[in-house]
Design a protein around this motif. Structure first.
Motif, PDB file in Angstrom:
ATOM      1  N   PRO A  47     -13.293 -27.371  55.847  1.00  0.00           N
ATOM      2  CA  PRO A  47     -13.283 -27.283  57.313  1.00  0.00           C
ATOM      3  C   PRO A  47     -13.979 -28.458  57.997  1.00  0.00           C
ATOM      4  O   PRO A  47     -13.554 -28.900  59.072  1.00  0.00           O
ATOM      5  CB  PRO A  47     -14.015 -25.956  57.585  1.00  0.00           C
ATOM      6  N   ALA A  48     -15.043 -28.962  57.389  1.00  0.00           N
ATOM      7  CA  ALA A  48     -15.736 -30.118  57.970  1.00  0.00           C
ATOM      8  C   ALA A  48     -14.863 -31.364  57.907  1.00  0.00           C
ATOM      9  O   ALA A  48     -14.846 -32.179  58.845  1.00  0.00           O
ATOM     10  CB  ALA A  48     -17.059 -30.362  57.243  1.00  0.00           C
ATOM     11  N   LEU A  49     -14.122 -31.529  56.817  1.00  0.00           N
ATOM     12  CA  LEU A  49     -13.199 -32.665  56.707  1.00  0.00           C
ATOM     13  C   LEU A  49     -12.084 -32.537  57.737  1.00  0.00           C
ATOM     14  O   LEU A  49     -11.646 -33.531  58.329  1.00  0.00           O
ATOM     15  CB  LEU A  49     -12.624 -32.736  55.294  1.00  0.00           C
ATOM     16  N   GLU A  50     -11.610 -31.308  57.933  1.00  0.00           N
ATOM     17  CA  GLU A  50     -10.602 -31.047  58.970  1.00  0.00           C
ATOM     18  C   GLU A  50     -11.123 -31.443  60.345  1.00  0.00           C
ATOM     19  O   GLU A  50     -10.423 -32.099  61.136  1.00  0.00           O
ATOM     20  CB  GLU A  50     -10.229 -29.563  58.950  1.00  0.00           C
ATOM     21  N   SER A  51     -12.366 -31.068  60.632  1.00  0.00           N
ATOM     22  CA  SER A  51     -12.964 -31.395  61.922  1.00  0.00           C
ATOM     23  C   SER A  51     -13.136 -32.904  62.085  1.00  0.00           C
ATOM     24  O   SER A  51     -12.906 -33.457  63.173  1.00  0.00           O
ATOM     25  CB  SER A  51     -14.319 -30.696  62.051  1.00  0.00           C
ATOM     26  N   LEU A  52     -13.541 -33.581  61.012  1.00  0.00           N
ATOM     27  CA  LEU A  52     -13.692 -35.037  61.049  1.00  0.00           C
ATOM     28  C   LEU A  52     -12.354 -35.709  61.334  1.00  0.00           C
ATOM     29  O   LEU A  52     -12.274 -36.636  62.153  1.00  0.00           O
ATOM     30  CB  LEU A  52     -14.263 -35.540  59.723  1.00  0.00           C
ATOM     31  N   GLN A  53     -11.299 -35.243  60.681  1.00  0.00           N
ATOM     32  CA  GLN A  53      -9.973 -35.793  60.922  1.00  0.00           C
ATOM     33  C   GLN A  53      -9.534 -35.545  62.360  1.00  0.00           C
ATOM     34  O   GLN A  53      -8.942 -36.418  63.009  1.00  0.00           O
ATOM     35  CB  GLN A  53      -8.961 -35.178  59.944  1.00  0.00           C
ATOM     36  N   THR A  54      -9.849 -34.376  62.879  1.00  0.00           N
ATOM     37  CA  THR A  54      -9.497 -34.043  64.266  1.00  0.00           C
ATOM     38  C   THR A  54     -10.228 -34.950  65.248  1.00  0.00           C
ATOM     39  O   THR A  54      -9.663 -35.401  66.250  1.00  0.00           O
ATOM     40  CB  THR A  54      -9.842 -32.576  64.566  1.00  0.00           C
ATOM     41  N   THR A  55     -11.500 -35.244  64.951  1.00  0.00           N
ATOM     42  CA  THR A  55     -12.328 -36.043  65.860  1.00  0.00           C
ATOM     43  C   THR A  55     -12.003 -37.529  65.806  1.00  0.00           C
ATOM     44  O   THR A  55     -11.880 -38.183  66.855  1.00  0.00           O
ATOM     45  CB  THR A  55     -13.822 -35.842  65.534  1.00  0.00           C
ATOM     46  N   LEU A  56     -11.851 -38.079  64.595  1.00  0.00           N
ATOM     47  CA  LEU A  56     -11.712 -39.531  64.453  1.00  0.00           C
ATOM     48  C   LEU A  56     -10.348 -39.995  63.940  1.00  0.00           C
ATOM     49  O   LEU A  56     -10.043 -41.186  64.006  1.00  0.00           O
ATOM     50  CB  LEU A  56     -12.796 -40.070  63.505  1.00  0.00           C
ATOM     51  N   GLY A  57      -9.549 -39.075  63.423  1.00  0.00           N
ATOM     52  CA  GLY A  57      -8.279 -39.478  62.830  1.00  0.00           C
ATOM     53  C   GLY A  57      -7.353 -40.155  63.823  1.00  0.00           C
ATOM     54  O   GLY A  57      -7.243 -39.744  64.975  1.00  0.00           O
ATOM     55  N   GLY A  58      -6.694 -41.207  63.367  1.00  0.00           N
ATOM     56  CA  GLY A  58      -5.790 -41.958  64.237  1.00  0.00           C
ATOM     57  C   GLY A  58      -5.440 -43.287  63.611  1.00  0.00           C
ATOM     58  O   GLY A  58      -5.419 -43.433  62.389  1.00  0.00           O
ATOM     59  N   LYS A  59      -5.188 -44.289  64.437  1.00  0.00           N
ATOM     60  CA  LYS A  59      -4.739 -45.583  63.915  1.00  0.00           C
ATOM     61  C   LYS A  59      -5.838 -46.335  63.169  1.00  0.00           C
ATOM     62  O   LYS A  59      -5.542 -47.231  62.384  1.00  0.00           O
ATOM     63  CB  LYS A  59      -4.191 -46.453  65.049  1.00  0.00           C
ATOM     64  N   ASP A  60      -7.113 -45.975  63.411  1.00  0.00           N
ATOM     65  CA  ASP A  60      -8.213 -46.719  62.797  1.00  0.00           C
ATOM     66  C   ASP A  60      -8.895 -45.985  61.644  1.00  0.00           C
ATOM     67  O   ASP A  60      -9.655 -46.591  60.890  1.00  0.00           O
ATOM     68  CB  ASP A  60      -9.276 -47.067  63.841  1.00  0.00           C
ATOM     69  N   PHE A  61      -8.642 -44.683  61.530  1.00  0.00           N
ATOM     70  CA  PHE A  61      -9.348 -43.902  60.506  1.00  0.00           C
ATOM     71  C   PHE A  61      -8.506 -42.723  60.051  1.00  0.00           C
ATOM     72  O   PHE A  61      -7.753 -42.143  60.832  1.00  0.00           O
ATOM     73  CB  PHE A  61     -10.678 -43.379  61.056  1.00  0.00           C
ATOM     74  N   GLU A  62      -8.670 -42.361  58.769  1.00  0.00           N
ATOM     75  CA  GLU A  62      -8.012 -41.159  58.270  1.00  0.00           C
ATOM     76  C   GLU A  62      -8.767 -40.598  57.068  1.00  0.00           C
ATOM     77  O   GLU A  62      -9.326 -41.344  56.259  1.00  0.00           O
ATOM     78  CB  GLU A  62      -6.568 -41.446  57.857  1.00  0.00           C
ATOM     79  N   VAL A  63      -8.793 -39.270  57.000  1.00  0.00           N
ATOM     80  CA  VAL A  63      -9.283 -38.575  55.817  1.00  0.00           C
ATOM     81  C   VAL A  63      -8.088 -38.387  54.879  1.00  0.00           C
ATOM     82  O   VAL A  63      -7.075 -37.810  55.277  1.00  0.00           O
ATOM     83  CB  VAL A  63      -9.879 -37.193  56.164  1.00  0.00           C
ATOM     84  N   VAL A  64      -8.193 -38.897  53.669  1.00  0.00           N
ATOM     85  CA  VAL A  64      -7.150 -38.702  52.658  1.00  0.00           C
ATOM     86  C   VAL A  64      -7.742 -37.795  51.586  1.00  0.00           C
ATOM     87  O   VAL A  64      -8.449 -38.236  50.686  1.00  0.00           O
ATOM     88  CB  VAL A  64      -6.677 -40.044  52.052  1.00  0.00           C
TER      89      VAL A  64
END
Length: 223
Positions: free
Chosen positions: A117-134
């Motif tokens: 869930p924390a990784l999901e939240s991180l992806q929701t907050t910062l995910g985009g053209k500059d960052f991604e959780v893989v």
């Protein structure tokens, strides 16, 4: 006839010794610059920027992300191979140009499940053209089990990636970056290690977000 003096040693015999000294000096110089670990672990001179970045943001590795180990040797991660949700082969190099948090997880790993869930939240907050959780699942038996886990936990922002042979874990273990589960590696836009974490973290915390934002800054400045 007078006795002839013994021939002088040929100067050319000293050449191998001289070459050896030059080579040795070069190796020592490289060792001082990259560290002996860089020679043993495949130090990549193009990744020196990631090491400098790691040094710069190291003061932010505290609180919820205090367990992060910052990179001290220039290291490019292997081009990890895995599949997406449709079974299409993917490679880590497809994310070049982004700062990436690579995470290995499995449903049999309790800390992994708690961390998702924390990784999901991180992806929701910062995910985009500059960052991604893989986040790459390494369950080796029932391929539907991790998919069902994400669905039941309503984790819909994370992309689903999997390696049923768990080779991604072995690939990271071979370079000393996977000691247990979960394993997370923060890499820069060139695929170079910035930091590694053995174990879970509260990736949704303010500490984690500040550190990752700082890791993204050099790429934003260059874009």
């Amino acid at each position: 006839m007078p006795e002839m003096p013994p021939p002088r040693p040929a100067k050319t015999r000293r050449i191998p010794i001289a070459i050896g000294a030059v080579v040795a000096a070069g190796v020592v110089g490289i060792g001082l610059f990259y560290g002996l670990g860089g020679l043993k672990r495949g130090g990549d001179p193009t990744c020196t920027g990631a090491v400098e970045l790691a040094r710069k943001i190291a003061p932010l590795a505290h609180g919820e992300v205090a367990a992060l180990t910052m990179a001290t040797t220039p290291l490019r991660l292997p081009d990890l191979a895995f599949d997406d949700a449709e079974g299409k082969p993917r490679k880590l190099s497809e994310w070049r140009g982004k700062t990436v948090l690579v995470n290995l997880w499995a449903t049999w790993c309790v800390p992994c499940r708690k961390e998702m869930p924390a990784l999901e939240s991180l992806q929701t907050t910062l995910g985009g053209k500059d960052f991604e959780v893989v986040a790459i699942n390494i369950d080796t038996r029932d391929p539907e089990k991790p998919k069902n886990f994400l669905k039941e936990a309503n984790l819909t922002r994370l992309g689903y990636f999997a390696d049923q042979k768990a080779k991604v874990f072995q690939d990271l273990k071979n370079i000393g970056k996977a000691l247990g589960m979960p394993t997370s590696v923060l890499i820069d836009a060139q695929g170079c290690e910035i930091a590694t974490l053995a174990g879970p973290a509260e990736w949704a915390s303010e500490d984690a977000i500040k550190l990752i934002k700082a890791a993204m800054q050099p790429m934003k400045a260059g874009s």
